[in-house]
Design an enzyme around this catalytic site. Structure first.
Site, PDB file in Angstrom:
ATOM      1  N   SER A  63       0.839  -1.196   0.000  1.00  0.00           N
ATOM      2  CA  SER A  63       0.000   0.000   0.000  1.00  0.00           C
ATOM      3  C   SER A  63       0.882   1.257   0.000  1.00  0.00           C
ATOM      4  O   SER A  63       1.757   1.384  -0.859  1.00  0.00           O
ATOM      5  CB  SER A  63      -0.946  -0.061   1.210  1.00  0.00           C
ATOM      6  OG  SER A  63      -1.875   0.991   1.190  1.00  0.00           O
ATOM      7  N   ASP A  87      -9.588  -3.705  -6.210  1.00  0.00           N
ATOM      8  CA  ASP A  87      -9.016  -2.569  -5.473  1.00  0.00           C
ATOM      9  C   ASP A  87      -9.395  -1.260  -6.169  1.00  0.00           C
ATOM     10  O   ASP A  87      -9.000  -1.016  -7.301  1.00  0.00           O
ATOM     11  CB  ASP A  87      -7.486  -2.727  -5.435  1.00  0.00           C
ATOM     12  CG  ASP A  87      -6.797  -1.747  -4.475  1.00  0.00           C
ATOM     13  OD1 ASP A  87      -7.417  -0.730  -4.117  1.00  0.00           O
ATOM     14  OD2 ASP A  87      -5.644  -2.013  -4.116  1.00  0.00           O
ATOM     15  N   HIS A 114      -8.763  -3.478  -1.636  1.00  0.00           N
ATOM     16  CA  HIS A 114      -7.403  -3.077  -1.279  1.00  0.00           C
ATOM     17  C   HIS A 114      -6.869  -3.837  -0.062  1.00  0.00           C
ATOM     18  O   HIS A 114      -5.672  -4.110   0.037  1.00  0.00           O
ATOM     19  CB  HIS A 114      -7.359  -1.564  -1.005  1.00  0.00           C
ATOM     20  CG  HIS A 114      -5.988  -1.063  -0.674  1.00  0.00           C
ATOM     21  ND1 HIS A 114      -4.941  -1.151  -1.567  1.00  0.00           N
ATOM     22  CD2 HIS A 114      -5.478  -0.509   0.459  1.00  0.00           C
ATOM     23  CE1 HIS A 114      -3.838  -0.653  -0.999  1.00  0.00           C
ATOM     24  NE2 HIS A 114      -4.141  -0.260   0.224  1.00  0.00           N
TER      25      HIS A 114
END
Length: 367
Positions: A145, A313, A346
């Protein structure tokens, strides 16, 4: 229970990308496994916005970490083979110097006098911690991330510091959708009267602002498919509803978000959240390629890479991971691109352990 957290004192002054500097700063980190005699089996993990360095249980701290199922003997990050390091981002309040830390020049917390923070600063601070352990080249640099963007900066700013790279659910630059969401999160915090230009305290804490910011985050960390599957339109039982509350919670999904926000609220410093959120928006690898993302990626030199993304995502869409894979390949790396169909969006890398474990374990096992 002991504390597994260790600290690395950063160079003083620690000079920052956007012109500021820190004196007497440090970053927190934790380790698993044993560093070999040649100091050649180190794997560094850079985290998302809110996690601490406690990625997994270890002897000093047996509490589960945020990636507990991934790190340990025989797991994807096999600690029988690798020395795994996780560094807490500079600017995070989980042990590293951040806006809540005391400024040695004033004896007061920095708050909004903390210098403007970039992910390049996060990368440089992590690099100092690694070299402080006597490690000149990582076997693998891993970024998840926000940490994936920090990892790209790390490799650009410190050529030759990593032999291979694992890119997990990240991007070479923030896209307008992600910037828009983070902007709303910051606005929610700044509009809370208790935020008070960053001068809150335990009695007057920006609970509402942080709560809305967290809810917005949780909504974007998962996918619409998952929300539908988990909650549909199920309503709360009458005894769970807010009686006499106009427009109060009526659906299960509302109550779920509220629970998430409550658990998060006092766990993270609001100013640290603002600084790291803005640093994520600012990151743009095209700055290293005369305005061109591919040219920026083309300056990264690693032997091998695995780039993992998930089709659901919405915060870091799959095409952004494809761009990273193509850019590293064009720069001469041998690249594996893994597109997963996990429904969790995500957050899949924290939840869909089976698929991420297979991909990451396979990659690290083949080095």
């Amino acid at each position: 229970m002991g504390d597994a957290r260790r600290y690395h004192a950063l160079s003083s002054p620690f000079r920052m990308k956007r012109g500021g500097q820190l004196h007497g700063a440090r970053v927190a980190y934790e380790t698993w496994g044993t560093l070999d005699a040649a100091r050649g089996n180190a794997v560094l993990i850079l985290t998302g916005l809110s996690p601490s360095a406690h990625a997994a249980a270890n002897l000093e701290d047996p509490t589960p970490g945020w990636w507990d199922d991934m790190i340990g003997p025989g797991k994807a990050f096999d600690t029988d083979r690798y020395f795994v390091i996780c560094v807490n981002s500079l600017g995070s309040d989980k042990g590293s110097t951040c806006p809540a830390s005391v400024d040695p020049a004033t004896g007061e917390a920095y708050r909004l006098t903390f210098p403007e923070l970039s992910l390049e600063d996060v990368a440089n601070a992590a690099h100092e911690a690694v070299t402080g352990l006597g490690i000149t080249e990582l076997t693998c640099l891993v970024g998840c991330s926000m940490g994936g963007m920090s990892a790209l900066a790390y490799m650009l700013l410190h050529p030759g510091s990593a032999r291979t790279h694992l890119s997990v659910d990240t991007a070479p630059q923030a896209q307008p959708f992600a910037i828009a969401i983070r902007s709303l999160q910051r606005e929610a915090i700044r509009l809370d009267p208790h935020w008070n230009e960053g001068r809150y305290d335990d009695e007057r804490w920006p609970e509402h602002g942080m709560s809305i910011a967290r809810k917005l985050g949780v909504i974007t960390y998962r996918s619409a498919m998952e929300w539908n599957g988990r909650f549909a339109r199920i309503r709360l039982d009458p005894d769970q509803r807010e009686e006499n509350e106009p427009f109060g919670f009526e659906f299960q999904v509302e109550s779920y978000l509220e629970g998430h926000a409550r658990r998060f609220n006092r766990q993270f410093d609001p100013n640290s959240y603002l600084y790291l959120s803005r640093a994520s928006d600012w990151f743009d690898i095209s700055e290293y390629g005369d305005g061109d993302v591919m040219r920026g990626l083309g300056r990264i030199q690693v032997e091998r890479a695995m780039v993992i993304g998930v089709s659901t995502d919405i915060l870091f869409p799959l095409e952004q991971q494809e761009t990273i894979a193509k850019g590293l390949e064009a720069a001469g790396a041998k690249v594996e691109f893994v597109a997963l169909d996990s429904p969790q969006g995500h957050d899949a890398f924290l939840v869909d352990i089976e698929n991420y474990s297979r991909a990451i374990g396979g990659f690290l096992g083949s080095l």
